[in-house]
Enzyme design. Structure first.
Site, PDB file in Angstrom:
ATOM      1  CE  LYS A  30     -19.395  -0.594  -6.521  1.00 37.44           C
ATOM      2  NZ  LYS A  30     -20.244   0.442  -7.109  1.00 37.44           N
ATOM      3  NE  ARG A 124     -20.176   7.544 -10.577  1.00 37.57           N
ATOM      4  CZ  ARG A 124     -20.391   6.655  -9.601  1.00 37.57           C
ATOM      5  NH1 ARG A 124     -19.695   6.739  -8.483  1.00 37.57           N
ATOM      6  NH2 ARG A 124     -21.285   5.703  -9.735  1.00 37.57           N
ATOM      7  CE1 TYR A 249       7.266   3.904  15.257  1.00 38.71           C
ATOM      8  CE2 TYR A 249       5.190   2.833  14.681  1.00 38.71           C
ATOM      9  CZ  TYR A 249       6.575   2.828  14.717  1.00 38.71           C
ATOM     10  OH  TYR A 249       7.258   1.759  14.221  1.00 38.71           O
ATOM     11  CG  MET A 304       2.578  -1.855   8.580  1.00 40.34           C
ATOM     12  SD  MET A 304       4.164  -2.189   7.793  1.00 40.34           S
ATOM     13  CE  MET A 304       4.655  -0.563   7.253  1.00 40.34           C
TER      14      MET A 304
END
Ligand code: PLP
Length: 359
Positions: A30, A124, A249, A304
């Site tokens: 998955k 679940r 930053y 980023m």
């Protein structure tokens, strides 16, 4: 770049086989094979007995690539409309809620193989024991072949409830006397640490990738697994800092003395965890790719597109030197733990912009 080593996948699948004896293996792929790409999974795991996944489009893709083995939709059908495609693609289905029973009754596609899911304590997905037996009889009467599946909440630890033992007891009692069906239980952690709770089918995911279910690399050292993904990049700038200079930053890191800081082209937009603290390990290669490298500490806020790394341990390193964020030399678990998460999350979060190389 994420390099995916399909020979490591093959090796890890063999290790799983060694551990599970005669049990059949659903390789769980998955979430793009936990960020490793379905294409690489298909190549490296071609000797698996089946692939387990969530998305019917992924099942279709595997069929288009020529996969003729078993396929299991781990959460079954999300919508009635998908039943016909699941049938045509020859997918086995997990059945975990009432509505799915109604759909199967309406459709009468009794060649579908079903894995009825028991909620044995994780709360679940799945039917509670009494509803489970009713569901089993209903599907059985309709002519479906029904197998038994449940999932462990705590196979990776011993101090939480329900334990694997509690859930096994619930499972065994619930299916007792039912007329048919194979069993399907163990995830990676159960395969590694609960060999008496495997079932006829096992469902390894993370261990196929050489990553620890507990989040601690040392915990799987005994299993002889190899890391499959190596995330690498390179140094694109070097800054010579004076004592007192701040980096990035917020100026989170401040140089205590003169030092060299490497700027590496990989940031949170690539899937590197933004909350990684100073000191998170980064592997800087030696002078040639063959010469091993050294661990250097992250220093300063992750951006980023970039991270900054204290190059004190790697005085040779210059612009253009390769860096490994995790993989062959540095377990992803060791990076994840610093950010208070687990390897699963980091590899799944590899961003689409990262080029994937399948080797
Ligand atoms: C994801 C998943 C697995 C695989 O778990 P790992 O911890 O990666 O081995 C097995 N079974 C189910 C139902 C899952 O959702």
């Amino acid at each position: 770049m994420a390099s995916i080593d399909t020979t490591a996948l093959e090796h890890n699948l063999n290790q799983v086989r060694r551990l599970v004896g005669n049990a059949h293996i659903w390789s769980v792929v998955k979430a793009r094979a936990y960020g490793h790409s379905l294409r690489a999974a298909l190549k490296g795991l071609s000797k698996t007995d089946g692939f387990a996944l969530l998305d019917i489009d992924d099942a279709r893709w595997l069929r288009e690539q020529g996969w003729t083995g078993r396929l299991l939709l781990l959460e079954g059908l999300f919508r009635y409309e998908d039943l016909a495609s699941a049938h045509d693609l020859g997918c086995d289905l997990v059945v975990h809620r009432e509505e799915q029973l109604d759909w199967l009754e309406d459709a009468k596609k009794t060649s579908l193989k079903l894995f009825l899911k028991l909620n044995s304590g994780m709360n679940r997905l799945g039917f509670l024991p009494e509803a489970y037996r009713l569901a089993f009889h209903r599907l059985h009467a309709l002519g479906y072949s029904v197998n038994h599946l449940s999932h462990f909440a705590n196979a990776d630890r011993v101090d939480r409830s329900p334990s694997v033992g509690d859930q096994m007891e619930c499972f065994t009692q619930t299916i007792e006397g039912l007329p048919s069906g194979e069993t399907c239980l163990a995830n990676s952690a159960a395969i590694l640490w609960h060999r008496n709770a495997l079932g006829d089918w096992v469902r390894p995911g993370i261990m196929l990738l050489g990553i620890s279910p507990t989040g601690i690399a040392q915990d799987i050292a005994h299993a002889g697994l190899k890391p499959v993904m190596t995330l690498s990049s390179e140094i694109i700038a070097v800054q010579d800092l004076k004592a007192g200079d701040c980096v990035g930053y917020g100026g989170r890191y401040q140089a205590k003395q003169a030092m060299r800081m490497g700027v590496v082209a990989c940031g949170y937009a690539d899937g590197y965890p933004r909350h990684a603290p100073d000191g998170s390990p980064v592997w800087v290669y030696g002078k040639s790719l063959e010469q091993t490298g050294v661990i250097c500490p992250l220093a300063g806020q992750v951006s980023m597109d970039m991270i900054t790394v204290d190059l004190t341990n790697a005085p040779w390193a210059q612009v253009g030197y390769r860096v490994e964020l995790w993989g062959r030399h540095l377990p992803v678990d060791d990076v994840a733990i610093k950010s208070q998460t687990i390897g699963y999350e980091l590899v799944c979060a590899i961003a689409p912009r990262v080029p994937v190389e399948i080797i």
